[in-house]
Enzyme design. Structure first.
Site, PDB file in Angstrom:
ATOM      1  N   ASN A 137       0.817  -1.209   0.000  1.00 54.44           N
ATOM      2  CA  ASN A 137       0.000   0.000   0.000  1.00 54.44           C
ATOM      3  C   ASN A 137       0.853   1.262   0.000  1.00 54.44           C
ATOM      4  OD1 ASN A 137      -2.446  -1.411   0.222  1.00 54.44           O
ATOM      5  ND2 ASN A 137      -2.410  -1.351   2.457  1.00 54.44           N
ATOM      6  N   ALA A 155       0.995  -1.881  25.459  1.00 52.74           N
ATOM      7  CA  ALA A 155       1.979  -1.422  26.438  1.00 52.74           C
ATOM      8  C   ALA A 155       2.403  -2.515  27.411  1.00 52.74           C
ATOM      9  CB  ALA A 155       1.411  -0.237  27.216  1.00 52.74           C
ATOM     10  N   ASP A 200       3.936  -4.860  12.745  1.00 53.63           N
ATOM     11  CA  ASP A 200       4.587  -5.478  11.580  1.00 53.63           C
ATOM     12  C   ASP A 200       6.061  -5.730  11.863  1.00 53.63           C
ATOM     13  OD1 ASP A 200       2.205  -5.348  10.146  1.00 53.63           O
ATOM     14  OD2 ASP A 200       2.649  -3.348   9.383  1.00 53.63           O
TER      15      ASP A 200
END
Length: 296
Positions: free
Chosen positions: A10, A213, A243
Protein backbone atom coordinates in the site's frame (compact mmCIF):
# COMPACT_ATOMS: atom_id res chain seq x y z
CA UNK A 1 17.38 -19.19 4.39
CA UNK A 2 14.51 -17.69 2.37
CA UNK A 3 11.46 -16.05 3.92
CA UNK A 4 8.52 -15.07 1.73
CA UNK A 5 5.64 -12.69 2.33
CA UNK A 6 2.32 -13.01 0.50
CA UNK A 7 0.37 -9.89 1.27
CA UNK A 8 -0.51 -6.26 0.83
CA UNK A 9 1.47 -3.44 -0.75
CA UNK A 10 0.00 0.00 0.00
CA UNK A 11 0.78 3.66 -0.18
CA UNK A 12 0.19 5.15 3.29
CA UNK A 13 -1.28 8.65 3.32
CA UNK A 14 -0.32 9.79 6.83
CA UNK A 15 -1.36 12.96 8.61
CA UNK A 16 -0.46 14.14 12.11
CA UNK A 17 -3.05 15.73 14.41
CA UNK A 18 -3.06 16.83 18.04
CA UNK A 19 -5.25 13.80 18.77
CA UNK A 20 -7.47 11.24 17.06
CA UNK A 21 -10.71 13.02 15.98
CA UNK A 22 -14.04 12.11 17.54
CA UNK A 23 -17.01 10.99 15.47
CA UNK A 24 -18.24 13.93 13.38
CA UNK A 25 -15.35 16.14 14.47
CA UNK A 26 -12.97 18.14 12.24
CA UNK A 27 -9.43 18.77 13.42
CA UNK A 28 -6.55 20.65 11.86
CA UNK A 29 -3.96 18.26 10.50
CA UNK A 30 -0.33 18.83 9.64
CA UNK A 31 2.66 17.17 8.02
CA UNK A 32 0.83 15.17 5.33
CA UNK A 33 3.11 12.48 3.92
CA UNK A 34 2.88 9.65 1.39
CA UNK A 35 4.85 6.72 2.77
CA UNK A 36 5.30 3.13 1.51
CA UNK A 37 3.23 0.70 3.58
CA UNK A 38 0.87 -2.26 3.62
CA UNK A 39 1.18 -4.92 6.32
CA UNK A 40 2.77 -7.39 3.92
CA UNK A 41 5.31 -4.95 2.52
CA UNK A 42 6.04 -3.59 6.00
CA UNK A 43 6.84 -7.06 7.31
CA UNK A 44 9.04 -7.81 4.30
CA UNK A 45 11.00 -4.58 4.84
CA UNK A 46 11.31 -5.27 8.57
CA UNK A 47 12.91 -8.63 7.79
CA UNK A 48 15.16 -7.27 5.04
CA UNK A 49 16.46 -4.52 7.35
CA UNK A 50 17.30 -7.25 9.84
CA UNK A 51 19.41 -8.99 7.19
CA UNK A 52 16.99 -11.70 6.02
CA UNK A 53 16.72 -13.11 2.49
CA UNK A 54 13.10 -12.12 1.84
CA UNK A 55 10.84 -12.02 -1.22
CA UNK A 56 7.57 -10.12 -1.55
CA UNK A 57 4.62 -11.65 -3.41
CA UNK A 58 1.63 -9.43 -4.16
CA UNK A 59 -0.02 -7.02 -6.58
CA UNK A 60 0.09 -3.28 -7.24
CA UNK A 61 -1.72 -1.13 -9.77
CA UNK A 62 0.02 -0.29 -13.04
CA UNK A 63 0.32 3.31 -11.83
CA UNK A 64 2.91 5.69 -10.42
CA UNK A 65 2.24 4.63 -6.82
CA UNK A 66 2.74 0.98 -7.72
CA UNK A 67 6.03 1.67 -9.49
CA UNK A 68 7.24 3.75 -6.53
CA UNK A 69 6.33 1.04 -4.03
CA UNK A 70 8.07 -1.74 -5.96
CA UNK A 71 11.20 0.40 -6.31
CA UNK A 72 11.12 1.15 -2.60
CA UNK A 73 11.02 -2.57 -1.78
CA UNK A 74 14.00 -3.15 -4.05
CA UNK A 75 15.88 -0.30 -2.39
CA UNK A 76 15.16 -1.87 1.01
CA UNK A 77 16.66 -5.19 -0.08
CA UNK A 78 13.43 -7.11 -0.74
CA UNK A 79 13.19 -9.33 -3.83
CA UNK A 80 10.34 -8.15 -6.08
CA UNK A 81 10.54 -10.22 -9.29
CA UNK A 82 7.13 -11.82 -8.74
CA UNK A 83 5.11 -8.73 -7.81
CA UNK A 84 2.41 -8.26 -10.45
CA UNK A 85 1.35 -4.84 -11.81
CA UNK A 86 -2.38 -5.00 -12.66
CA UNK A 87 -3.95 -2.82 -15.35
CA UNK A 88 -7.14 -0.90 -14.55
CA UNK A 89 -6.93 -1.30 -10.76
CA UNK A 90 -5.36 1.30 -8.44
CA UNK A 91 -2.59 0.49 -6.00
CA UNK A 92 -3.86 -0.04 -2.44
CA UNK A 93 -3.90 2.92 -0.08
CA UNK A 94 -4.08 3.35 3.70
CA UNK A 95 -5.39 6.55 5.28
CA UNK A 96 -3.61 7.01 8.63
CA UNK A 97 -4.16 9.60 11.34
CA UNK A 98 -1.42 9.85 13.98
CA UNK A 99 -2.10 11.56 17.31
CA UNK A 100 -1.64 11.09 21.07
CA UNK A 101 1.02 8.40 20.51
CA UNK A 102 -1.52 6.25 18.66
CA UNK A 103 -3.10 5.94 15.22
CA UNK A 104 -6.24 5.07 13.27
CA UNK A 105 -6.08 3.40 9.86
CA UNK A 106 -8.55 2.93 6.98
CA UNK A 107 -7.38 0.64 4.17
CA UNK A 108 -8.63 0.69 0.56
CA UNK A 109 -7.54 -2.66 -0.90
CA UNK A 110 -7.23 -1.80 -4.61
CA UNK A 111 -4.85 -4.21 -6.35
CA UNK A 112 -4.37 -6.22 -3.15
CA UNK A 113 -7.68 -7.92 -3.97
CA UNK A 114 -6.00 -9.29 -7.10
CA UNK A 115 -3.75 -11.51 -4.98
CA UNK A 116 -6.00 -14.48 -5.78
CA UNK A 117 -5.60 -18.26 -6.14
CA UNK A 118 -4.65 -17.91 -9.82
CA UNK A 119 -1.84 -15.52 -8.85
CA UNK A 120 -0.63 -17.95 -6.17
CA UNK A 121 -0.60 -20.79 -8.71
CA UNK A 122 1.56 -18.64 -10.99
CA UNK A 123 4.23 -18.15 -8.28
CA UNK A 124 3.81 -21.46 -6.45
CA UNK A 125 7.18 -22.92 -7.42
CA UNK A 126 9.12 -19.92 -6.10
CA UNK A 127 6.95 -19.66 -2.97
CA UNK A 128 7.54 -23.26 -1.92
CA UNK A 129 11.30 -22.71 -1.88
CA UNK A 130 10.77 -20.75 1.35
CA UNK A 131 11.65 -21.79 4.87
CA UNK A 132 8.80 -19.61 6.21
CA UNK A 133 5.84 -17.87 4.55
CA UNK A 134 4.24 -14.86 6.25
CA UNK A 135 0.60 -13.83 5.69
CA UNK A 136 -1.78 -11.10 6.91
CA UNK A 137 -5.43 -10.14 6.39
CA UNK A 138 -5.11 -7.42 3.74
CA UNK A 139 -5.54 -9.86 0.84
CA UNK A 140 -8.58 -12.10 0.20
CA UNK A 141 -9.32 -14.67 2.90
CA UNK A 142 -9.62 -17.53 0.40
CA UNK A 143 -6.11 -16.73 -0.86
CA UNK A 144 -4.69 -16.94 2.65
CA UNK A 145 -6.41 -20.27 3.23
CA UNK A 146 -5.15 -21.59 -0.11
CA UNK A 147 -1.55 -20.58 0.67
CA UNK A 148 -1.74 -22.05 4.19
CA UNK A 149 -2.96 -25.41 2.91
CA UNK A 150 -0.35 -25.39 0.14
CA UNK A 151 2.45 -24.68 2.60
CA UNK A 152 1.21 -27.26 5.08
CA UNK A 153 1.17 -29.93 2.38
CA UNK A 154 4.77 -29.05 1.46
CA UNK A 155 6.18 -28.71 5.01
CA UNK A 156 6.72 -24.95 4.78
CA UNK A 157 6.25 -23.04 8.05
CA UNK A 158 3.54 -20.35 8.09
CA UNK A 159 3.21 -17.23 10.25
CA UNK A 160 -0.30 -15.75 10.06
CA UNK A 161 -0.67 -12.23 11.43
CA UNK A 162 -4.51 -11.95 11.47
CA UNK A 163 -4.87 -8.20 11.05
CA UNK A 164 -7.08 -6.42 10.27
CA UNK A 165 -9.36 -8.48 12.52
CA UNK A 166 -11.65 -11.06 10.96
CA UNK A 167 -12.63 -14.63 11.88
CA UNK A 168 -10.24 -17.51 11.16
CA UNK A 169 -11.47 -21.10 10.80
CA UNK A 170 -10.28 -23.57 13.44
CA UNK A 171 -8.88 -25.75 10.64
CA UNK A 172 -6.66 -22.84 9.54
CA UNK A 173 -5.53 -22.12 13.11
CA UNK A 174 -4.49 -25.77 13.36
CA UNK A 175 -2.56 -25.67 10.06
CA UNK A 176 -0.46 -22.54 10.67
CA UNK A 177 2.81 -22.76 12.57
CA UNK A 178 2.40 -19.43 14.37
CA UNK A 179 -0.65 -17.19 14.83
CA UNK A 180 0.13 -13.63 15.98
CA UNK A 181 -3.00 -11.57 16.82
CA UNK A 182 -3.29 -8.60 19.10
CA UNK A 183 -5.82 -8.83 21.95
CA UNK A 184 -8.71 -7.49 19.84
CA UNK A 185 -7.96 -9.86 16.96
CA UNK A 186 -7.69 -12.81 19.37
CA UNK A 187 -11.21 -12.10 20.64
CA UNK A 188 -12.57 -11.98 17.08
CA UNK A 189 -10.98 -15.38 16.34
CA UNK A 190 -11.56 -17.22 19.63
CA UNK A 191 -14.38 -15.30 21.35
CA UNK A 192 -14.34 -13.23 24.53
CA UNK A 193 -15.17 -16.01 26.99
CA UNK A 194 -11.73 -17.65 27.25
CA UNK A 195 -9.20 -15.74 29.42
CA UNK A 196 -5.96 -14.84 27.63
CA UNK A 197 -3.77 -17.14 29.74
CA UNK A 198 -6.06 -20.14 29.19
CA UNK A 199 -6.19 -19.42 25.46
CA UNK A 200 -2.39 -19.27 25.23
CA UNK A 201 -2.11 -22.57 27.10
CA UNK A 202 -4.45 -24.16 24.59
CA UNK A 203 -1.98 -23.34 21.78
CA UNK A 204 1.55 -23.62 23.26
CA UNK A 205 4.33 -22.21 21.07
CA UNK A 206 1.78 -21.46 18.33
CA UNK A 207 -0.32 -18.55 19.59
CA UNK A 208 1.46 -15.24 20.21
CA UNK A 209 -0.69 -12.36 21.49
CA UNK A 210 0.55 -8.77 21.44
CA UNK A 211 -0.84 -6.68 24.30
CA UNK A 212 0.24 -3.12 23.53
CA UNK A 213 1.98 -1.42 26.44
CA UNK A 214 1.96 -4.67 28.45
CA UNK A 215 4.15 -6.49 25.93
CA UNK A 216 3.71 -9.82 24.16
CA UNK A 217 2.72 -13.27 25.48
CA UNK A 218 3.08 -16.91 24.46
CA UNK A 219 2.77 -20.23 26.27
CA UNK A 220 5.98 -22.26 26.24
CA UNK A 221 6.02 -26.01 25.53
CA UNK A 222 6.19 -26.86 29.25
CA UNK A 223 2.92 -24.99 29.88
CA UNK A 224 4.27 -21.76 31.37
CA UNK A 225 2.87 -18.51 29.96
CA UNK A 226 5.70 -16.13 29.11
CA UNK A 227 5.02 -12.38 29.11
CA UNK A 228 7.79 -10.31 27.57
CA UNK A 229 7.16 -6.78 28.89
CA UNK A 230 7.26 -3.80 26.57
CA UNK A 231 10.47 -1.75 26.53
CA UNK A 232 10.08 1.87 27.56
CA UNK A 233 10.23 3.99 24.40
CA UNK A 234 10.18 7.65 23.41
CA UNK A 235 7.17 7.16 21.14
CA UNK A 236 6.92 9.18 17.94
CA UNK A 237 4.69 6.95 15.77
CA UNK A 238 3.30 3.48 16.52
CA UNK A 239 2.45 2.74 12.86
CA UNK A 240 4.17 -0.48 11.80
CA UNK A 241 5.20 -1.59 15.30
CA UNK A 242 3.18 -4.80 15.04
CA UNK A 243 4.59 -5.48 11.58
CA UNK A 244 8.10 -4.98 12.94
CA UNK A 245 7.45 -7.46 15.74
CA UNK A 246 6.10 -10.05 13.31
CA UNK A 247 9.02 -9.59 10.96
CA UNK A 248 11.66 -9.72 13.68
CA UNK A 249 10.07 -12.74 15.35
CA UNK A 250 9.95 -14.58 12.01
CA UNK A 251 13.60 -13.83 11.21
CA UNK A 252 14.71 -15.33 14.50
CA UNK A 253 12.47 -18.39 14.12
CA UNK A 254 13.86 -18.97 10.61
CA UNK A 255 17.35 -18.89 12.12
CA UNK A 256 16.38 -21.63 14.54
CA UNK A 257 16.20 -19.47 17.67
CA UNK A 258 13.86 -20.47 20.51
CA UNK A 259 10.41 -18.84 20.64
CA UNK A 260 11.45 -17.20 23.93
CA UNK A 261 14.48 -15.51 22.36
CA UNK A 262 12.54 -14.70 19.18
CA UNK A 263 9.81 -12.99 21.24
CA UNK A 264 12.32 -10.92 23.16
CA UNK A 265 14.10 -9.89 19.94
CA UNK A 266 10.81 -9.03 18.21
CA UNK A 267 9.57 -7.04 21.19
CA UNK A 268 12.70 -4.87 21.28
CA UNK A 269 12.57 -4.34 17.50
CA UNK A 270 8.92 -3.22 17.70
CA UNK A 271 9.70 -0.79 20.50
CA UNK A 272 12.62 0.75 18.61
CA UNK A 273 10.39 1.19 15.54
CA UNK A 274 8.03 3.52 17.44
CA UNK A 275 10.79 6.06 18.07
CA UNK A 276 10.83 7.26 14.45
CA UNK A 277 8.08 8.46 12.10
CA UNK A 278 6.64 6.14 9.44
CA UNK A 279 6.07 2.40 9.35
CA UNK A 280 9.12 1.34 7.33
CA UNK A 281 11.37 4.30 8.08
CA UNK A 282 11.39 3.51 11.77
CA UNK A 283 12.25 -0.16 11.45
CA UNK A 284 15.58 -1.03 13.10
CA UNK A 285 18.57 -2.96 11.77
CA UNK A 286 19.85 -6.19 13.30
CA UNK A 287 22.75 -4.29 14.85
CA UNK A 288 20.43 -1.75 16.48
CA UNK A 289 18.24 -4.46 18.02
CA UNK A 290 21.25 -6.45 19.21
CA UNK A 291 22.81 -3.36 20.78
CA UNK A 292 19.62 -2.62 22.69
CA UNK A 293 19.29 -6.25 23.82
CA UNK A 294 22.83 -6.11 25.18
CA UNK A 295 22.12 -2.79 26.91
CA UNK A 296 19.06 -3.85 28.93
Amino acid sequence: MKISVVGSINMDMTVKAERIPLKGETLKGEDLKYIPGGKGANQAVAMAKLGADVEMFGCVGNDSAGKELVQNLKDMGVKTNNIRAVDGVPTGIALITVGENDNTIIVVAGANDCVDKAYVDSIKEELLQSEVVVLQHEIPQETNEYVIRLCHENNVKVVLNPGPARPVKKEIVDLVTYLTPNEHEAKIIFGEEIPTEELLQKYPEKLLITQGAKGVSMCLAEGKVLLVPARRAEVVDTTGAGDTLNGAFTVQIAKGESVKDALRFGNIAASLSTEKFGAQGGMPTFEEVTAELNRI
